[in-house]
Design an enzyme around this catalytic site. Structure first.
Site, PDB file in Angstrom:
ATOM      1  N   GLY A  10       5.509   5.012 -12.524  1.00  0.00           N
ATOM      2  CA  GLY A  10       3.801   4.744 -13.228  1.00  0.00           C
ATOM      3  C   GLY A  10       4.013   4.645 -11.310  1.00  0.00           C
ATOM      4  O   GLY A  10       2.892   4.737 -10.621  1.00  0.00           O
ATOM      5  N   GLN A  12       2.473   3.584  -7.461  1.00  0.00           N
ATOM      6  CA  GLN A  12       1.615   4.775  -7.144  1.00  0.00           C
ATOM      7  C   GLN A  12       1.511   4.387  -5.183  1.00  0.00           C
ATOM      8  O   GLN A  12       1.634   3.743  -4.545  1.00  0.00           O
ATOM      9  CB  GLN A  12      -0.126   5.329  -7.223  1.00  0.00           C
ATOM     10  CG  GLN A  12      -0.072   5.180  -8.166  1.00  0.00           C
ATOM     11  CD  GLN A  12      -0.544   6.447  -9.009  1.00  0.00           C
ATOM     12  OE1 GLN A  12      -0.995   7.468  -8.238  1.00  0.00           O
ATOM     13  NE2 GLN A  12      -0.858   6.947 -10.774  1.00  0.00           N
ATOM     14  N   PRO A  14       0.098   5.724  -1.751  1.00  0.00           N
ATOM     15  CA  PRO A  14      -1.461   5.587  -1.172  1.00  0.00           C
ATOM     16  C   PRO A  14      -0.298   7.313  -0.079  1.00  0.00           C
ATOM     17  O   PRO A  14       0.389   6.658   0.987  1.00  0.00           O
ATOM     18  CB  PRO A  14      -1.674   5.147  -0.249  1.00  0.00           C
ATOM     19  CG  PRO A  14      -1.216   3.848  -1.389  1.00  0.00           C
ATOM     20  CD  PRO A  14       0.056   4.122  -1.427  1.00  0.00           C
ATOM     21  N   GLY A  17      -0.666   6.356   4.947  1.00  0.00           N
ATOM     22  CA  GLY A  17      -0.245   4.615   5.411  1.00  0.00           C
ATOM     23  C   GLY A  17      -0.403   4.513   6.635  1.00  0.00           C
ATOM     24  O   GLY A  17      -1.016   5.353   7.617  1.00  0.00           O
ATOM     25  N   LEU A  18      -0.198   4.029   7.192  1.00  0.00           N
ATOM     26  CA  LEU A  18      -0.329   3.034   8.319  1.00  0.00           C
ATOM     27  C   LEU A  18       0.864   2.880   9.250  1.00  0.00           C
ATOM     28  O   LEU A  18       2.042   2.188   8.581  1.00  0.00           O
ATOM     29  CB  LEU A  18      -0.751   1.525   8.289  1.00  0.00           C
ATOM     30  CG  LEU A  18      -0.444   0.458   9.750  1.00  0.00           C
ATOM     31  CD1 LEU A  18      -1.956   2.406  10.896  1.00  0.00           C
ATOM     32  CD2 LEU A  18      -1.540  -0.546   9.992  1.00  0.00           C
ATOM     33  N   GLY A  19       0.893   4.128  10.062  1.00  0.00           N
ATOM     34  CA  GLY A  19       2.845   3.977  11.039  1.00  0.00           C
ATOM     35  C   GLY A  19       2.561   2.153  11.668  1.00  0.00           C
ATOM     36  O   GLY A  19       1.664   2.115  12.132  1.00  0.00           O
ATOM     37  N   ASP A  44       3.556   0.949   6.775  1.00  0.00           N
ATOM     38  CA  ASP A  44       5.307   2.103   6.883  1.00  0.00           C
ATOM     39  C   ASP A  44       5.508   0.504   7.962  1.00  0.00           C
ATOM     40  O   ASP A  44       5.182   0.650   9.440  1.00  0.00           O
ATOM     41  CB  ASP A  44       5.390   3.069   7.091  1.00  0.00           C
ATOM     42  CG  ASP A  44       6.546   3.385   7.332  1.00  0.00           C
ATOM     43  OD1 ASP A  44       7.295   3.825   6.682  1.00  0.00           O
ATOM     44  OD2 ASP A  44       7.244   3.951   9.006  1.00  0.00           O
ATOM     45  N   TYR A  49      11.309  -1.886  14.317  1.00  0.00           N
ATOM     46  CA  TYR A  49      10.947  -1.346  15.569  1.00  0.00           C
ATOM     47  C   TYR A  49      10.342  -2.941  15.579  1.00  0.00           C
ATOM     48  O   TYR A  49       9.333  -3.253  17.247  1.00  0.00           O
ATOM     49  CB  TYR A  49       9.043  -1.746  14.399  1.00  0.00           C
ATOM     50  CG  TYR A  49       9.532   0.078  13.860  1.00  0.00           C
ATOM     51  CD1 TYR A  49      10.126   0.845  14.327  1.00  0.00           C
ATOM     52  CD2 TYR A  49       9.086   0.512  12.355  1.00  0.00           C
ATOM     53  CE1 TYR A  49      10.114   2.117  13.301  1.00  0.00           C
ATOM     54  CE2 TYR A  49       8.565   1.655  12.040  1.00  0.00           C
ATOM     55  CZ  TYR A  49       9.368   2.347  12.272  1.00  0.00           C
ATOM     56  OH  TYR A  49       9.866   3.833  11.476  1.00  0.00           O
ATOM     57  N   LYS A  78      12.931  -0.549   6.415  1.00  0.00           N
ATOM     58  CA  LYS A  78      14.012   0.634   6.719  1.00  0.00           C
ATOM     59  C   LYS A  78      15.456  -0.108   7.662  1.00  0.00           C
ATOM     60  O   LYS A  78      14.985  -0.910   7.776  1.00  0.00           O
ATOM     61  CB  LYS A  78      13.655   1.675   7.451  1.00  0.00           C
ATOM     62  CG  LYS A  78      12.673   1.661   7.432  1.00  0.00           C
ATOM     63  CD  LYS A  78      12.673   3.145   8.188  1.00  0.00           C
ATOM     64  CE  LYS A  78      10.853   4.374   7.573  1.00  0.00           C
ATOM     65  NZ  LYS A  78       9.735   3.179   9.185  1.00  0.00           N
ATOM     66  N   HIS A 111      17.075   4.183   7.355  1.00  0.00           N
ATOM     67  CA  HIS A 111      16.403   5.055   8.360  1.00  0.00           C
ATOM     68  C   HIS A 111      16.993   6.342   8.707  1.00  0.00           C
ATOM     69  O   HIS A 111      15.894   7.111   9.444  1.00  0.00           O
ATOM     70  CB  HIS A 111      16.299   3.710   9.996  1.00  0.00           C
ATOM     71  CG  HIS A 111      15.776   4.022  10.989  1.00  0.00           C
ATOM     72  ND1 HIS A 111      14.396   2.538  11.626  1.00  0.00           N
ATOM     73  CD2 HIS A 111      14.769   4.838  10.856  1.00  0.00           C
ATOM     74  CE1 HIS A 111      13.767   2.964  11.546  1.00  0.00           C
ATOM     75  NE2 HIS A 111      13.279   3.762  11.927  1.00  0.00           N
TER      76      HIS A 111
END
Ligand code: A2P
Length: 320
Positions: A10, A12, A14, A17-19, A44, A49, A78, A111
């Site tokens: 259940g 969720q 969105p 998303g924002l990278g 994300d 990164y 990741k 990743h």
């Protein structure tokens, strides 16, 4: 159109998303704060990164100022190749949690399907790789499954996996991967992968939805196209009264695929989130379908197919 992708329990995620890949330290705090302020709820991230601490500061401040609650956020991170192996996953995941300042992730993904020696970032020689016999993906996946059981992440998935690699993994796993995050855009539509994932109940998240024009030079091929300049995308944007970037984002949403456009610019952040509301017509979708060239902006060659590497483009992607 779907606003979120639903999981079996259940939960969720969105759909837009924002990278944060390529969002530089010094920029990403403000980008995440602005993103949350205007309504982004899916961020994300990845250890690789190098900006999880700063993203964590932004999340902490947004939560403590009452802009958002932890429960309303969807946070992905990741596992880098140097942390593959059943017994390494928990430590790597705990480090991301410490850096981001959370006590659980919504989604943790492998990743790349490429194991590396401990401590390696980007490999510089063949000696930096582990073979898949030394670090089989299914053993790493057992560590991912253990992380779900330990409550460190609610969901687990993979990234940059082909149909063949997903099939192999599914035949070994107890908890199925729930998401595969891959490069995807109109020049790389990956219909076989999309169909396979749909039949297996695996969601897709598209990275590089805008063609990642800010990717580092060593990842740029000399004659690479510029997705945002594509004339078909421009014509559709003009007719709809929106921007080419919005058409590119809306294309995923209209296919039921999640996407994570990166921006550190307030007006582009707003533009990208608003693209989730743009309905493309069957004729628009058909025109965009005609753009497929199986073209990867980032095929990984300059990272993974270096002198002495056990990998080739064929063995990474399982396709020509
Ligand atoms: P910026 O961060 O300055 O907005 P991708 O998500 O495919 O990796 O692409 C990210 C690149 O696209 C970045 O250079 C980003 O720049 C740029 N970008 C993000 N949103 C838009 C937009 N709406 N229009 C044009 N370029 C954009």
């Amino acid at each position: 159109m779907k606003k979120a992708l639903e999981f079996l329990n259940g939960d969720q995620m969105p759909i837009v998303g924002l990278g944060t890949w390529k969002s530089a330290p010094g920029e990403v705090y403000a980008a995440v704060r602005e993103a949350i302020r205007i309504g982004y709820r899916h961020i994300d991230c990845a250890m690789f990164y190098g900006n999880e601490v700063e993203i964590g500061n932004a999340l902490r401040d947004a939560i403590s100022e009452g802009q958002v609650t932890r429960k309303e956020l969807w946070i992905t991170s990741k596992l880098w190749g140097s942390d593959h192996g059943r017994d390494n996953v928990e430590g790597a995941l705990r480090k991301s949690l410490r850096d981001i300042g959370l006590d659980y992730l919504d989604l943790y993904q492998i990743h790349w399907p490429i194991p590396l020696k401990p401590g390696v970032g980007l490999p510089s020689s063949g000696a930096d790789f582990l073979s898949t016999a030394e670090a089989p993906i299914h053993a790493t996946w057992e560590g991912m499954e253990a992380a779900v059981i330990a409550g460190l992440t609610r969901h687990i998935g993979v990234s940059n996996f082909s149909v063949k690699k997903l099939r192999d993994l599914i035949s070994h796993c107890k908890i199925k991967p729930e998401v595969n995050q891959v490069e995807m855009h109109p020049l790389l539509q990956q219909t076989e992968l999309v169909t396979f994932c749909a039949t297996q109940g695996i969601h897709i998240t598209a990275w590089s939805p805008l063609g990642s024009t800010d990717r580092p030079d060593f990842l740029k091929s000399p004659n690479a196209p510029t997705l945002l300049d594509n004339p078909v995308i421009h014509t559709i944007a003009q007719l709809k009264g929106c921007t080419p970037a919005q058409v590119l984002i809306a294309w995923h949403v209209n296919r039921g695929i999640s996407t994570i456009p990166k921006s550190v610019n307030p007006s582009r952040l707003r533009e990208n989130l608003a693209a989730a509301e743009i309905m493309l017509s069957p004729a628009d979708m058909e025109q965009i379908a005609g753009l497929d060239q199986n073209y990867r902006f980032i095929d990984g060659a300059s990272i993974w197919v270096i002198e002495g590497s056990p990998w080739t483009l064929q063995t990474i992607w399982d396709a020509p």
